[in-house]
Design an enzyme around this catalytic site. Structure first.
Site, PDB file in Angstrom:
ATOM      1  N   GLY A  14       0.774  -1.231   0.000  1.00  0.00           N
ATOM      2  CA  GLY A  14       0.000   0.000   0.000  1.00  0.00           C
ATOM      3  C   GLY A  14       0.804   1.280   0.000  1.00  0.00           C
ATOM      4  O   GLY A  14       0.307   2.324   0.420  1.00  0.00           O
ATOM      5  N   ILE A  91      -6.818  -8.808 -12.515  1.00  0.00           N
ATOM      6  CA  ILE A  91      -7.202  -8.243 -13.815  1.00  0.00           C
ATOM      7  C   ILE A  91      -8.725  -8.146 -13.823  1.00  0.00           C
ATOM      8  O   ILE A  91      -9.420  -9.144 -13.588  1.00  0.00           O
ATOM      9  CB  ILE A  91      -6.678  -9.125 -14.964  1.00  0.00           C
ATOM     10  CG1 ILE A  91      -5.148  -9.026 -15.004  1.00  0.00           C
ATOM     11  CG2 ILE A  91      -7.284  -8.687 -16.304  1.00  0.00           C
ATOM     12  CD1 ILE A  91      -4.477  -9.887 -16.044  1.00  0.00           C
ATOM     13  N   LEU A  92      -9.229  -6.937 -14.065  1.00  0.00           N
ATOM     14  CA  LEU A  92     -10.683  -6.732 -14.046  1.00  0.00           C
ATOM     15  C   LEU A  92     -11.251  -7.029 -15.430  1.00  0.00           C
ATOM     16  O   LEU A  92     -10.666  -6.642 -16.446  1.00  0.00           O
ATOM     17  CB  LEU A  92     -10.997  -5.296 -13.630  1.00  0.00           C
ATOM     18  CG  LEU A  92     -10.547  -4.935 -12.197  1.00  0.00           C
ATOM     19  CD1 LEU A  92     -10.627  -3.441 -11.964  1.00  0.00           C
ATOM     20  CD2 LEU A  92     -11.369  -5.700 -11.154  1.00  0.00           C
ATOM     21  N   ASN A 106      -4.850   3.045 -13.347  1.00  0.00           N
ATOM     22  CA  ASN A 106      -3.934   2.041 -12.815  1.00  0.00           C
ATOM     23  C   ASN A 106      -2.509   2.580 -12.877  1.00  0.00           C
ATOM     24  O   ASN A 106      -2.142   3.275 -13.817  1.00  0.00           O
ATOM     25  CB  ASN A 106      -4.032   0.769 -13.673  1.00  0.00           C
ATOM     26  CG  ASN A 106      -3.076  -0.322 -13.195  1.00  0.00           C
ATOM     27  OD1 ASN A 106      -2.997  -0.611 -12.001  1.00  0.00           O
ATOM     28  ND2 ASN A 106      -2.344  -0.920 -14.130  1.00  0.00           N
ATOM     29  N   HIS A 108       1.310   1.343 -13.257  1.00  0.00           N
ATOM     30  CA  HIS A 108       2.092   0.173 -13.659  1.00  0.00           C
ATOM     31  C   HIS A 108       3.578   0.537 -13.593  1.00  0.00           C
ATOM     32  O   HIS A 108       3.986   1.597 -14.086  1.00  0.00           O
ATOM     33  CB  HIS A 108       1.710  -0.276 -15.077  1.00  0.00           C
ATOM     34  CG  HIS A 108       2.469  -1.499 -15.486  1.00  0.00           C
ATOM     35  ND1 HIS A 108       2.143  -2.753 -15.010  1.00  0.00           N
ATOM     36  CD2 HIS A 108       3.559  -1.653 -16.272  1.00  0.00           C
ATOM     37  CE1 HIS A 108       3.006  -3.631 -15.503  1.00  0.00           C
ATOM     38  NE2 HIS A 108       3.867  -2.996 -16.269  1.00  0.00           N
ATOM     39  N   ALA A 178       9.030   7.899  -9.379  1.00  0.00           N
ATOM     40  CA  ALA A 178       7.939   7.971 -10.367  1.00  0.00           C
ATOM     41  C   ALA A 178       6.568   7.674  -9.763  1.00  0.00           C
ATOM     42  O   ALA A 178       5.686   8.542  -9.748  1.00  0.00           O
ATOM     43  CB  ALA A 178       8.234   7.019 -11.525  1.00  0.00           C
ATOM     44  N   GLU A 179       6.367   6.470  -9.243  1.00  0.00           N
ATOM     45  CA  GLU A 179       5.002   6.058  -8.877  1.00  0.00           C
ATOM     46  C   GLU A 179       4.327   6.986  -7.868  1.00  0.00           C
ATOM     47  O   GLU A 179       3.181   7.398  -8.066  1.00  0.00           O
ATOM     48  CB  GLU A 179       5.014   4.634  -8.310  1.00  0.00           C
ATOM     49  CG  GLU A 179       5.452   3.604  -9.313  1.00  0.00           C
ATOM     50  CD  GLU A 179       5.308   2.183  -8.789  1.00  0.00           C
ATOM     51  OE1 GLU A 179       4.302   1.865  -8.136  1.00  0.00           O
ATOM     52  OE2 GLU A 179       6.217   1.377  -9.028  1.00  0.00           O
TER      53      GLU A 179
HETATM   54  C1  GAR Z   1       3.751  -1.115  -7.243  1.00  0.00           C
HETATM   55  O1  GAR Z   1       5.057  -1.086  -7.704  1.00  0.00           O
HETATM   56  C2  GAR Z   1       2.775  -1.053  -8.403  1.00  0.00           C
HETATM   57  O2  GAR Z   1       3.211  -0.242  -9.446  1.00  0.00           O
HETATM   58  C3  GAR Z   1       2.736  -2.505  -8.819  1.00  0.00           C
HETATM   59  O3  GAR Z   1       2.724  -3.219  -7.606  1.00  0.00           O
HETATM   60  C4  GAR Z   1       3.424  -2.470  -6.597  1.00  0.00           C
HETATM   61  C5  GAR Z   1       2.510  -2.341  -5.400  1.00  0.00           C
HETATM   62  O4  GAR Z   1       3.129  -1.675  -4.340  1.00  0.00           O
HETATM   63  N1  GAR Z   1       1.587  -2.762  -9.654  1.00  0.00           N
HETATM   64  C6  GAR Z   1       1.604  -3.618 -10.665  1.00  0.00           C
HETATM   65  O5  GAR Z   1       2.560  -4.324 -10.934  1.00  0.00           O
HETATM   66  C7  GAR Z   1       0.304  -3.680 -11.484  1.00  0.00           C
HETATM   67  N2  GAR Z   1       0.499  -4.411 -12.688  1.00  0.00           N
HETATM   68  P1  GAR Z   1       2.270  -0.948  -3.186  1.00  0.00           P
HETATM   69  O6  GAR Z   1       1.266  -1.974  -2.651  1.00  0.00           O
HETATM   70  O7  GAR Z   1       3.313  -0.620  -2.141  1.00  0.00           O
HETATM   71  O8  GAR Z   1       1.612   0.267  -3.758  1.00  0.00           O
END
Ligand code: GAR
Length: 202
Positions: A14, A91-92, A106, A108, A178-179
């Protein structure tokens, strides 16, 4: 100004949910309000983050029958105007996306269209990036449609790969650089657009 109610779907630690919570607290996320967190399994770190931030949280196990029906019901009950997949690893279906009928975004952890689609999630993405030997990766926020990681790209940011990177060190750098920046920014963009549309129809 109206605000858009946002539901966040999570499967893991999270940290992206935390970035949204922090953005709401700082006022960066101002056109939307975090109204509901849906965790697809019990015991994950994201649940504690939701509780700490006093956001209603429902656990709807993805492995149990009726998952999508139950998520749709929860989204409707919370009056969500949009949904954010913040580290949601399922996957929805196209049917789900149509029936919800509202924007879903989303995050990624790669530069789509590289290293994405079925089977590319979490650390597997970063492992594949390192195996291929590319020198730049990054993260992408996109709208969700029936093609896995195939919806319209909203925001993207590049991140360098450094000598000696492991999937774990690279994941951390992609998250930090980035994220955690892109997701709140994209959530605000979409929430503002929805709020404006609602206002113009009043
Ligand atoms: C994140 O790096 C996110 O980008 C990835 O899972 C991780 C979750 O971390 N998502 C995917 O790979 C979707 N295809 P978090 O639970 O700490 O946010």
């Amino acid at each position: 100004m109206l605000t858009t109610r946002i539901a966040v779907l999570v499967s893991g630690g999270g940290t992206n949910l935390q970035a949204l919570i922090d953005a709401q607290a700082s006022g960066e996320l101002k056109s939307g309000v975090l109204a509901l967190v849906i965790a697809d399994k019990p015991g994950i770190g994201a649940i504690a983050r939701a509780e700490q931030a006093e956001i209603p949280c429902e656990v709807i196990p993805r492995k149990e029958p009726g998952f999508e029906e139950n998520v749709l019901r929860a989204l409707e009950a919370s009056q969500a105007g949009m949904a954010v997949l913040a580290g949601f690893l399922g996957i929805l279906s196209g049917d789900f996306i149509r029936r919800f009928g509202k924007p879903i975004i989303n995050i990624h952890p790669s530069l789509i269209p590289a290293f994405c689609g079925k089977g590319f999630y979490g650390l597997r993405v970063h492992q594949a990036v390192l195996d291929y030997g590319v020198k730049i990766t990054g993260a992408t926020v996109h709208l969700v449609n029936e093609i896995t990681d195939g919806g319209k790209i909203l925001l993207q940011r590049a991140v360098d790969i450094l000598p000696g990177d492991t999937p774990e060190t690279l994941q951390r750098r992609v998250m930090e650089q980035a994220e955690w920046k892109l997701l709140p920014q994209a959530a605000e963009l979409v929430a503002a657009e929805i709020a404006e549309e609602k206002e113009s129809t009043l």
